[in-house]
Enzyme design. Structure first.
Site, PDB file in Angstrom:
ATOM      1  N   HIS A   1      -2.705   6.255   4.132  1.00 13.19           N
ATOM      2  CA  HIS A   1      -1.275   6.310   4.461  1.00 13.19           C
ATOM      3  C   HIS A   1      -0.663   7.646   4.031  1.00 13.19           C
ATOM      4  CE1 HIS A   1      -1.512   2.221   5.439  1.00 13.19           C
ATOM      5  NE2 HIS A   1      -0.820   1.672   4.474  1.00 13.19           N
TER       6      HIS A   1
ATOM      7  N   CYS B   1       0.805  -1.228   0.000  1.00 11.10           N
ATOM      8  CA  CYS B   1       0.000   0.000   0.000  1.00 11.10           C
ATOM      9  C   CYS B   1       0.841   1.283   0.000  1.00 11.10           C
ATOM     10  CB  CYS B   1      -0.973  -0.020   1.172  1.00 11.10           C
ATOM     11  SG  CYS B   1      -0.284  -0.726   2.673  1.00 11.10           S
TER      12      CYS B   1
END
Ligand code: A2P
Length: 308
Positions: A237, A130
């Site tokens: 993130h 990710c």
């Protein structure tokens, strides 16, 4: 138009549920869905575009129904065992785990960056880590224009990336319940520990970022280092990327290069405190980049820093 059959493996997980939501939003031409998870979730019902689907236990026979595609997000061990079975039965698998990512016969793809690699698949296509995925968009834009010499990643990763047990640890704000996922509380804390630690002192997450970056950019020799940290944010993130280039740049040109890349949004106006933040990027497909500036700690005219 042909309508396709798709299997979602790990349909009850955080990623699986998001995949279902996105497939629904995009209204892709799927005729039917097969939802699979572990035995304990068999019987759970999900509604997709107004039709109910029952989650089934994943078995070796799950792919006998002629699925065209399968999206796997059920961890490396499940992928290792079942993705080759699905591929053998004619299904194109997109696997979200790290299991196949560095396999030379498996393309590792970020659509905006190296879509051409996807067509070389032999039944399985891997989806990167990710933190790697989002970094690839600005880095590809800059690689093509300035040729990258070295990358230093520092990440601030959301808890959802570690799954639903991790989010339950974040919600455990008074430490009243035993931790399900992390070795220490994540609420009010930062954990410089993502995945396992390796002999060289790096975490496996850091090595994933390093190796996957090289594979996706087709730069096996690229100098990359990473420090990955989990922070107490639910979704989205963040990361700082410090990059050294072969070529010199003008900061405004560099910003324009970023701005013109598909699905990349430059949020960078310090005069009104505009920069990327998880509360704004959460739920979006695009990557947001900001705080773009020249690194003044080096003499070179070719080093820049930014956040996404
Ligand atoms: P289940 O919900 O039945 O445990 P997350 O990453 O959010 O924790 O989700 C992991 C997903 O992978 C869940 O859908 C989980 O199903 C599924 N899963 C885990 N182990 C297996 C397995 N051995 N076979 C099939 N699905 C699995």
């Amino acid at each position: 138009m042909k309508k396709f059959k798709i299997a979602i493996v790990g349909a009850t997980g955080l990623v699986g549920r998001t995949v279902l939501k996105v497939l629904e939003e995009k209204k892709l031409p799927f005729e039917s869905y097969g939802l699979f998870a572990s035995k304990k979730s068999a019987g759970t019902v999900f509604s997709i575009l107004g039709k109910d689907y029952v989650v089934e236990e994943l078995t070796e026979n799950s792919f006998d129904r002629g699925f065209d595609f399968a999206i796997f997000s059920a961890g490396g061990e499940t992928a290792k065992k079942y993705a080759p079975i699905a591929a053998k039965k004619g299904c194109i698998v997109v696997d979200n785990s790290s299991h196949f990512r560095m396999d030379k016969d498996v393309p590792l793809v970020v659509p905006e960056v190296n879509m051409e690699d996807a067509y070389k698949h032999k039944g399985i296509i891997a989806n990167p880590n990710c933190s790697t995925i989002q970094a690839m968009l600005p880095l590809k834009a800059l690689e093509d224009k300035y040729h990258i010499k070295r990358i230093i990643y520092s990440t601030y990763q959301a808890v959802s990336g570690a799954g639903k047990d991790a989010l339950s640890d974040l919600a455990n704000t008074d430490n009243s319940k035993p931790l399900k996922k992390f070795p220490y509380p994540i609420y009010n804390n930062c954990l410089p520990h993502i995945d396992i630690f390796m002999e060289n002192g790096y975490s496996k997450e850091e090595l994933k970022m390093i190796n996957e970056t090289r594979k996706i950019l087709h730069r096996p020799d690229l100098k990359v280092t990473a420090t990955t940290v989990r922070i107490p944010v639910s979704n989205s993130h963040s990361e700082s990327i410090n990059v050294e280039f072969e070529k010199d740049f003008v900061i405004e040109d560099l910003k324009n290069t970023l701005k013109n890349f598909p699905n990349l949004i430059l949020v960078d106006d310090l005069s009104c405190n505009l920069y990327p933040m998880p509360i704004n990027s959460n739920g979006h497909d695009e990557v947001f980049v900001g705080r773009v500036r020249r690194d003044e700690s080096v003499n070179s005219r070719s080093q820049f820093m930014g956040c996404c």
